[in-house]
Design a protein around this motif. Structure first.
Motif, PDB file in Angstrom:
ATOM      1  N   CYS A   1      48.215  27.893  35.627  1.00  0.00           N
ATOM      2  CA  CYS A   1      46.797  28.233  35.736  1.00  0.00           C
ATOM      3  C   CYS A   1      46.035  27.135  36.463  1.00  0.00           C
ATOM      4  O   CYS A   1      46.058  25.979  36.032  1.00  0.00           O
ATOM      5  CB  CYS A   1      46.203  28.454  34.339  1.00  0.00           C
TER       6      CYS A   1
ATOM      7  N   CYS B   1      35.776  39.773  36.866  1.00  0.00           N
ATOM      8  CA  CYS B   1      36.162  40.252  35.538  1.00  0.00           C
ATOM      9  C   CYS B   1      35.326  41.464  35.147  1.00  0.00           C
ATOM     10  O   CYS B   1      34.133  41.534  35.444  1.00  0.00           O
ATOM     11  CB  CYS B   1      35.991  39.142  34.511  1.00  0.00           C
TER      12      CYS B   1
ATOM     13  N   LEU C   1      42.457  37.792  32.367  1.00  0.00           N
ATOM     14  CA  LEU C   1      43.538  37.732  33.351  1.00  0.00           C
ATOM     15  C   LEU C   1      44.902  37.926  32.699  1.00  0.00           C
ATOM     16  O   LEU C   1      45.837  38.418  33.329  1.00  0.00           O
ATOM     17  CB  LEU C   1      43.500  36.400  34.097  1.00  0.00           C
TER      18      LEU C   1
ATOM     19  N   ILE D   1      41.479  30.466  38.654  1.00  0.00           N
ATOM     20  CA  ILE D   1      40.132  30.666  38.129  1.00  0.00           C
ATOM     21  C   ILE D   1      39.145  29.798  38.905  1.00  0.00           C
ATOM     22  O   ILE D   1      39.363  28.598  39.080  1.00  0.00           O
ATOM     23  CB  ILE D   1      40.072  30.318  36.627  1.00  0.00           C
TER      24      ILE D   1
ATOM     25  N   PHE E   1      47.709  32.246  37.687  1.00  0.00           N
ATOM     26  CA  PHE E   1      46.300  32.472  37.384  1.00  0.00           C
ATOM     27  C   PHE E   1      45.451  31.473  38.165  1.00  0.00           C
ATOM     28  O   PHE E   1      45.718  30.270  38.139  1.00  0.00           O
ATOM     29  CB  PHE E   1      46.037  32.328  35.882  1.00  0.00           C
TER      30      PHE E   1
ATOM     31  N   ASN F   1      34.802  35.754  39.268  1.00  0.00           N
ATOM     32  CA  ASN F   1      36.232  36.007  39.093  1.00  0.00           C
ATOM     33  C   ASN F   1      36.568  37.493  38.954  1.00  0.00           C
ATOM     34  O   ASN F   1      37.673  37.850  38.561  1.00  0.00           O
ATOM     35  CB  ASN F   1      36.746  35.227  37.879  1.00  0.00           C
TER      36      ASN F   1
END
Length: 278
Positions: free
Chosen positions: A98, A191, A163, A114, A112, A189
């Motif tokens: 991440c 979302c 995610l 971010i 991932f 992001n």
């Protein structure tokens, strides 16, 4: 988001504990909104409109001889805060899985990725507690889970939860800037399953979650663990951070009082993150 000027107080004190928790509690009572714990003290921020010259007059710990405390203060404009952050913010990668980066950084080749622009919010992954919370999320199954990110800051944990497959995430913070910044970062992001709320644990009545993430501070956690347990599903997971290794006995005792079972501890520079099972 309307621009607000802040005044920052930078406290240095010894010993750190329990001074930092006491100081945070007392400063919150007189209007301070955001806090950053540091290796040798604490930075605390209050809106200029809420500040007054004798703001520290009722802070009792400053008059106790048990602690050696000094401080400096500065005026902070939102634009200046952002410029300072951009100069000093470096991307991080957690467990090679991440990445947490700013919009002006190159994208990482990680599972991932971010993108966070924290402004006056906190929780970029650089602090030990956020780093460990990310590690816990990476190690656990979030597919089709309902999740709470309590004290969400920048909403980085809520974003990672989505995610990882969470079907619904509530992100809650008592700080207005954190609330507004979370909304921005969620949109940044892309979302779709995260709802953001401004407030405290009183918002949890009637809620139900499979996983609760709470990265706050020891005193707030001890106060609110009971509320977390009430809205945690059977076999649900509670992950806590924001405190030191020495605080574990109090946190664990409170959790076990509410029949939670200790599962795992992560530790980073004396900070810890604990996982419990309902």
């Amino acid at each position: 988001m309307s621009a607000q000027n802040y005044i920052g107080y930078h406290f240095k004190f010894s010993p750190l504990q329990p001074a930092v928790d006491i100081l945070i509690a007392e400063l919150a009572e007189v209007g301070f909104e955001s806090f950053v714990e540091e290796d040798d003290g604490l930075s605390a921020y209050i809106q200029t409109s809420d500040w007054q010259e004798d703001i520290l007059g009722d802070i009792q710990i400053l008059n106790e001889r048990t602690f050696d405390i000094s401080y400096t203060l500065e005026d902070i404009e939102q634009t200046n805060w952002n410029e300072t952050w951009e100069k000093n913010f470096n991307p991080i990668v957690v467990d090679d899985l991440c990445a947490v980066r700013a919009p002006f950084h190159e994208k990482f080749d990680t599972q991932f990725d971010i993108v966070i622009e924290p402004k006056m919010s906190f929780g970029t992954g650089h602090h030990e507690t956020t780093h460990m919370m990310i590690q816990h999320i990476l190690k656990n199954d979030f597919q089709d889970k309902t999740v709470l990110d309590m004290g969400c800051g920048t909403a980085v944990l809520a974003i990672l939860a989505e995610l990882k497959g969470a079907k619904a995430v509530d992100a809650i913070d008592i700080d207005r800037w954190c609330y507004e910044n979370s909304l921005e970062n969620i949109e940044r992001n892309n979302c779709k399953n995260i709802s953001v709320f401004e407030g405290d644990a009183s918002l949890l009545k009637g809620k139900c979650y499979d996983i609760i993430l709470a990265n706050i501070n020891r005193n707030i956690l001890l106060q609110d663990i009971k509320a977390y347990v009430k809205c945690l599903t059977k076999n649900g997971i509670l992950i806590l951070s924001g405190f030191y290794n020495d605080d574990i006995p109090k946190i664990q005792t409170e959790c076990e009082t509410h029949l939670l079972k200790f599962q795992e501890k992560l530790e980073r520079n004396q900070w810890v993150a604990l996982k419990f099972l309902n």
